[in-house]
Enzyme design. Sequence first.
Site, PDB file in Angstrom:
ATOM      1  N   CYS A  76      19.894  52.570   9.109  1.00  0.00           N
ATOM      2  CA  CYS A  76      21.297  52.956   8.929  1.00  0.00           C
ATOM      3  C   CYS A  76      21.356  53.952   7.775  1.00  0.00           C
ATOM      4  O   CYS A  76      20.328  54.491   7.361  1.00  0.00           O
ATOM      5  CB  CYS A  76      22.176  51.735   8.673  1.00  0.00           C
ATOM      6  N   THR A  77      22.519  54.196   7.243  1.00  0.00           N
ATOM      7  CA  THR A  77      22.689  55.239   6.223  1.00  0.00           C
ATOM      8  C   THR A  77      21.996  54.901   4.906  1.00  0.00           C
ATOM      9  O   THR A  77      21.183  55.670   4.405  1.00  0.00           O
ATOM     10  CB  THR A  77      24.184  55.498   5.954  1.00  0.00           C
TER      11      THR A  77
END
Length: 365
Positions: A208-209
């Site tokens: 994810c980020t």
Amino acid sequence: MAVLHNRVSNKELKERLMQETFKRITISFYRYFPIQNPQEFRDQLYKMYNAISVFGRVYVAKEGINAQISVPEHHMDEFKSIMESIPGLENLRLNIAVEDPSGLNDPLTQGKSFWVLKIKVRDKIVADGIDDPTFSMERKGKYLNAAQMNEMLNDPYTIVIDMRNHYEYEVGHFANAVEIPSDTFREQLPMAVEMLQGKEDKNVVMYCTGGIRCEKASAYMLHKGFEKVYHLEGGIIHYANEIKRQEMEPKFIGKNFVFDDRLGERITQDIIAHCHQCGTICDSHTNCKNDGCHLLFIQCPSCAEKFEGCCSTECKDTIHMPAERQAEIRKGIDKGRNIFNKSQARLRPRLDEIIQAKKQMGQEI
């Protein structure tokens, strides 16, 4: 009594920010650890951050902390000392933003990604929809550093899962990553389990980020019976910094969407998205200039000029109306998650399609 909330208008705060004569550093971090009294923790943290002019968004819950902030460069040592002094946050990994938030060369514009400090208490630092009392974050997947991530991406026995939203995936992702067709994390968790049924013995890599969503997702997959679960340490932000520092070839293609005024930081020069209005190759997100809309969408420079930063002719017409009329139109509108979402209209890469593609290339899985 100390003021524990901001009482100045956003307009004035933005003006103050641009008048600063020092650099700021944009940082994100998180940690899952038990907080017995989130409100008390929040108030103490606010006092310490406010004293050194930290801006940004911080969420505190019984399960831990999640933050995206900017710190004055000359206060970085004090900031690090504050974090080290908090039990449970020792040796915290800080994700430093990849590129200058302003996109300009003036060093004094760097790090000006937030203009106010907001620290909020929430039920969870990531809304996950999990109500199973036996679920625990104590058992989670193994970390992968940048080099290990690249190695895993070349392994035909590995399935790579993107745990971000559609609008994030659209502008950049790892090659052959599977997108979970939903725009909320709480929906993605059970969908990921369903999509991977029968593949419990494969290597499952989640990213994810900044690492917070994929870390929880890795724990959830282990909870659901998957055996070989990994997640990218520090997410795409840390990966990009490690790739640059070690001069490695990036396997992430395009731009990484971020949740501050930048709306993205470029990892490679590839542009894999298109303007939502004309279809031109473009990956620049913006919010509709109509205060009654603020739709998040991708807009090319030509359409930005044509529509004056708006998402439609209707919104363009609205911004030229008298302020009173605009306020009247806005009244009662719930913008909520106002995001350009093509998740129901476009074909997404499914797990079986990825597997089939690998088989056609002579790879087994």
